[in-house]
Write an enzyme that holds these catalytic residues in place. Structure first.
Site, PDB file in Angstrom:
ATOM      1  N   GLU A 176      49.674  48.626  43.584  1.00  0.00           N
ATOM      2  CA  GLU A 176      48.217  48.595  43.705  1.00  0.00           C
ATOM      3  C   GLU A 176      47.815  47.425  44.602  1.00  0.00           C
ATOM      4  O   GLU A 176      48.395  46.348  44.537  1.00  0.00           O
ATOM      5  CB  GLU A 176      47.609  48.414  42.306  1.00  0.00           C
ATOM      6  CG  GLU A 176      46.094  48.280  42.279  1.00  0.00           C
ATOM      7  CD  GLU A 176      45.580  47.836  40.916  1.00  0.00           C
ATOM      8  OE1 GLU A 176      44.428  48.146  40.594  1.00  0.00           O
ATOM      9  OE2 GLU A 176      46.345  47.169  40.174  1.00  0.00           O
ATOM     10  N   LYS A 204      41.972  56.320  41.023  1.00  0.00           N
ATOM     11  CA  LYS A 204      42.012  55.788  39.662  1.00  0.00           C
ATOM     12  C   LYS A 204      40.872  56.366  38.832  1.00  0.00           C
ATOM     13  O   LYS A 204      39.700  56.275  39.209  1.00  0.00           O
ATOM     14  CB  LYS A 204      41.918  54.258  39.702  1.00  0.00           C
ATOM     15  CG  LYS A 204      42.089  53.576  38.347  1.00  0.00           C
ATOM     16  CD  LYS A 204      42.065  52.056  38.507  1.00  0.00           C
ATOM     17  CE  LYS A 204      42.332  51.353  37.180  1.00  0.00           C
ATOM     18  NZ  LYS A 204      42.315  49.884  37.328  1.00  0.00           N
ATOM     19  N   CYS A 245      47.556  50.489  37.245  1.00  0.00           N
ATOM     20  CA  CYS A 245      47.294  49.279  36.471  1.00  0.00           C
ATOM     21  C   CYS A 245      47.052  49.573  34.995  1.00  0.00           C
ATOM     22  O   CYS A 245      47.896  50.158  34.333  1.00  0.00           O
ATOM     23  CB  CYS A 245      46.126  48.513  37.095  1.00  0.00           C
ATOM     24  SG  CYS A 245      46.045  46.775  36.604  1.00  0.00           S
TER      25      CYS A 245
END
Length: 535
Positions: free
Chosen positions: A283, A347, A397
């Protein structure tokens, strides 16, 4: 530990009749010890066996207490757990968000303490129910915390403390909710064993229950991935400096990942390293949007062409609306082909107050600092990316903490799991906590997995939850490993939400089912007061 029994007042089916709770100073000490035990069970300490002990200590502290005291003792345990556990948030956000988040998370343990106090009459009347009640309360607490408010924050779940424990194998049968439930049931059995002196058969029963729940899962079979393999490289490029000014170093971070990949290509050409079929960057490896910046695109293309393999790049994509962005993983193909816009993942679960500001217009009435928080938009589909070498289930994440986001990728056909993350604004403890979640997900879904970070910790995880090729923190590293594809479709994957739904249903039944006993207790207490006044 043997806790003093309250005096028996009448015979009956209960293991011991209701009496006074533990003295408040003792209960408060147990609550503090509970929070400390739960903290030490989690990474970076990894004393997994302390998780059921922490559960037992809190249950002992709140048993037979008034509801307000039960909440307060649970809240105290939550503060001892979450304030140090979430200290890494200060690196990126300062002390205020850290304290607010810790206070909010502690409130859920407060609710668990309240529920323990509320259901005490059930445990008093049927001691054998105490372990089950404890498991239901913890499962219900995590259900709420994982979803509320603003999508929840599942950090510090009991299941995430079990990376080195036999109970990790339970993830393949019922996911993280089942692992948490069993650990908490074991904690309830420990408490039932220690609460008062009891007959040998009862004590032996609780001891055996705890031992079987904690050690027995070691005998459970795991059908691990055993299909064809493909070589995958993870590139941890590192950043010039840790901290919030990471975002001011965008070009240097991108250069680090490009140069590390080109160096890997040189090692492959020299025969020092295996040719990967896929390269995964973390990321924010390119916080410069390569779809809008030709220089960034050229650099990424040069790396893909050098390594002769597609690269899964973590980047930010700007929109035509100023300030609106997406956090994405996008596949960049070699041979000049460039970005494959059909193979990218946005995301789905941006972090509230960090990546977007909930209720921004209302918050702006309090402070204009809210406008320092960017507006990250959420994607609308699971992270299933066909790289040609493998179908990747990509999450970004903190998303690895959410059961449904990971499960959706496996349901969508993912052959391996990838977690792209950026820990440059956190620390090694946070990275290790994330890696523990990756370990559970690999077992839960029967898929080999990897985590790749800008600064570490990065590594590969096999289908039994073991870590391979783990990197250091705040350093550059490249690791290549053959990954097995096409693992089994585990019972946890097939059952989806059902294990947790059953736990929540049981929690609701217990909370409602205690009402007749509580009414009876209230009536008896009222009669006792009346008799005392007449005398």
């Amino acid at each position: 530990m043997t806790l003093p029994p309250p005096a028996l007042t009448e015979p009956g089916p209960a293991a011991d009749a209701p009496g006074p709770p533990l003295r408040l100073p003792v209960a408060a000490a147990l609550a503090v010890a509970s929070g400390a035990a739960l903290l030490l069970a989690l990474p970076p300490y990894d004393l997994w066996w302390l998780a059921p002990v922490g559960v037992a200590l809190l249950a002992a502290a709140v048993h037979r207490r008034r509801l307000r005291a039960g909440f307060g003792l649970g809240y105290l345990a939550g503060l001892v757990l979450f304030v140090p556990l979430l200290e890494w948030t200060t690196i990126g956000g300062g002390w205020l968000p850290w304290i607010i988040l810790s206070l909010a998370q502690a409130a859920y343990l407060g609710l668990a303490g309240l529920a323990g106090a509320w259901t005490s009459p059930l445990a008093d009347r049927w001691r054998a129910l105490w372990p089950l009640l404890t498991g239901l309360i913890w499962g219900g607490q995590e259900f709420l915390r994982d979803r509320t408010p603003f999508g929840g924050f599942p950090w510090g779940r009991l299941a995430f403390s079990q990376g080195d424990a036999p109970t990790l194998r339970l993830a393949a049968y019922g996911g993280a909710p089942l692992v948490t439930f069993v650990v908490a049931v074991a904690g309830g059995a420990l408490l039932a064993l220690a609460w008062r002196r009891s007959g040998i058969p009862a004590a032996a029963g609780f001891a055996v229950t705890a031992a079987v729940l904690l050690g027995g899962p070691a005998a459970l079979p795991l059908e691990t991935p055993a299909g064809p393999t493909t070589a995958v490289a993870i590139v941890q490029g590192n950043v010039p400096r840790l901290g919030l000014d990471f975002n001011a170093q965008r070009r240097a971070v991108l250069d680090n990942h490009v140069n590390a990949t080109i160096a890997l290509a040189a090692d492959v050409a020299a025969g020092r390293q295996k040719q990967p079929a896929l390269v995964v960057w973390p990321e924010n490896s390119s916080d410069i949007d390569p779809l809008r910046n030709d220089d960034a695109a050229a650099l990424i293309q040069s790396a893909a062409d050098a390594i002769k393999a597609p690269i899964l790049v973590g980047t930010l994509q700007r929109t035509d609306v100023p300030g609106d962005i997406y956090n994405v993983g996008i596949l960049w193909r070699p041979g000049g082909a460039g970005p494959d816009l059909d193979q990218q993942y946005e995301k789905r679960h941006p972090v509230p107050f960090a990546e977007y500001m909930p209720l921004r217009s209302i918050a702006r009435l309090v402070t204009d600092k809210v406008d320092l928080v960017r507006n990250m938009l959420g994607g609308d589909h699971p992270g299933v990316i066909d790289t040609g070498a493998a179908v990747v289930g990509d999450v970004i994440c903190f998303e690895v903490a959410y059961d449904d986001i990971v499960r959706d990728t496996v349901d969508g056909g993912a052959q391996i799991l990838t977690v792209q993350t950026n820990n440059a604004t956190f620390n090694e403890a946070e990275a290790l906590q994330q890696l523990a979640m990756v370990r559970l997900r690999a077992v839960e879904h029967g898929r080999e997995a990897l985590m790749v970070s800008t600064v570490g910790v990065s590594g590969f995880v096999d289908g039994e939850g073991s870590v391979h090729g783990s990197t250091g923190f705040n350093t550059g590293a490249v690791v290549v490993r053959d990954m097995n594809l096409d693992g089994p479709r585990t019972l946890a994957t097939r059952s989806g939400l059902w294990p947790e739904a059953l736990i929540v249903f049981g929690t609701v039944v217990a909370l409602i089912g205690v009402l007749p006993l509580r009414r009876r207790k209230t009536r008896i207490d009222s009669d006792d007061v009346t008799v005392s006044e007449e005398r």
